[in-house]
Design a protein around this motif. Sequence first.
Motif, mmCIF file in Angstrom:
data_model
loop_
_atom_site.group_PDB
_atom_site.id
_atom_site.type_symbol
_atom_site.label_atom_id
_atom_site.label_comp_id
_atom_site.label_asym_id
_atom_site.label_seq_id
_atom_site.Cartn_x
_atom_site.Cartn_y
_atom_site.Cartn_z
ATOM 1 N N THR A 191 11.420 -6.792 2.364
ATOM 2 C CA THR A 191 10.110 -6.742 1.705
ATOM 3 C C THR A 191 9.020 -6.767 2.755
ATOM 4 N N SER A 192 7.977 -5.975 2.537
ATOM 5 C CA SER A 192 6.821 -5.963 3.426
ATOM 6 C C SER A 192 5.554 -6.185 2.610
ATOM 7 N N HIS A 193 4.586 -6.815 3.236
ATOM 8 C CA HIS A 193 3.298 -7.002 2.558
ATOM 9 C C HIS A 193 2.607 -5.656 2.402
ATOM 10 N N HIS A 225 -2.644 -8.827 -4.599
ATOM 11 C CA HIS A 225 -1.818 -8.559 -3.419
ATOM 12 C C HIS A 225 -0.541 -7.851 -3.863
ATOM 13 N N THR A 226 -0.103 -6.848 -3.115
ATOM 14 C CA THR A 226 1.113 -6.118 -3.461
ATOM 15 C C THR A 226 2.196 -6.321 -2.408
ATOM 16 N N PHE A 227 3.434 -6.073 -2.823
ATOM 17 C CA PHE A 227 4.590 -6.192 -1.940
ATOM 18 C C PHE A 227 5.433 -4.929 -2.071
ATOM 19 N N ASP A 272 7.079 -10.641 -5.173
ATOM 20 C CA ASP A 272 8.299 -10.464 -4.382
ATOM 21 C C ASP A 272 9.351 -11.413 -4.942
#
Length: 376
Positions: A121-123, A135-137, A158
């Motif tokens: 997973t990345s920000h 905020h998305t992941f 996440d």
Amino acid sequence: MPDGSRAKFSPSTIKKWFLNYKHGGFDTLIPKSRNDAGKSRNIDSNTEAKIHELKECFPYITGTLVYQKLVEEGYIKAAKTSLATVLRYIRENNLKRNQLVPLDRHAFEMEFANDCWQSDTSHGPIIRINGQKRHTFLITFIDDASRLILHGEFFFYDNAVNMQTVFKKAISKYGIPKKVFVDNGKTYKNDQLRLICASLGVSLIHAKPYSPESKGKIERSFRTIKDNWMNGINWNDYTSLEALNMDFIKYLNEKYTNSIHSSLGEAPRNRYLKDSERIKFISPGDLDNHFLHRVSRKVSNDATIRLNCIQFEVPAKYIGQKINVRYSPIDLDKAYIFDRDNKISYTIYPLKKVDNSKIKRNVIDYSKMNGGNKYV
């Protein structure tokens, strides 16, 4: 003193120096090293063993946190042993982060497509939804041999359910992998994911803690995505996850997937297709069954069970029994009771109390019981 400073000494000290010089000469005046040089007087063998254990399990743990754990677990007393003492022991025994011996690593690459997938997973960017910043992941799966991004999707959370959603979509498009290499976070380390992988015949492998280098391929793919697409987009233009994901899929299909990869010398899609005859696919229906969550529930006296805080009505014959239930965490319109032969016994639905109030109940006729005696 010879250096011009002033010092005071007691008569007994001067007398001791004089007698030492008289009996042993000048060498007896040279300060002697401690017999326990290199050892801490306030850190015993048990405490030393605990420090080494903490640094072995958590290589990047700070000295301050080591000290706190030693105090909390009763190995040392804060009033007797200072933080500086513990930090000095860590430094003198080469236990600091920059003193650790690097692990023996070797660059690797799988021989065939679908031999191993990696996931992480990345920000993602912060977008506005109805005027509110969210905020998305970004969760992705990448094939080790071809570097093909099998599926990637942005989410607001996440968590394990979203990760399994991406995993399921990747399998539906590119078949079943032999292994899956993932992180140790709760998103990737949970009972349901283990059961899903076991059901599919996929080996689930977790990376060693504090070892991001072992997932270098997927980390590098995130960097490529950010450098070539994410950092050049005006995120204020997006008002929904759907629009964000549509543009991301477009980028993958038009650029990332078909661009020459520096390590491979060819596009990820072309490399993946070389092993097309080895790919094992699964029907959509079977895939849905494999990704159902598996739980056990005891049926209450009102013939109901709870799944994710939702009450489900089950046949009355199961009251008081423990049953095996499977359900989709993203679609709780129904669930399934499985028998011992791993087959569906009943399909159950959420409880509707108002509808049940209109159902006529079966009335027991006691006059027909116990030989017709109506007084039971």
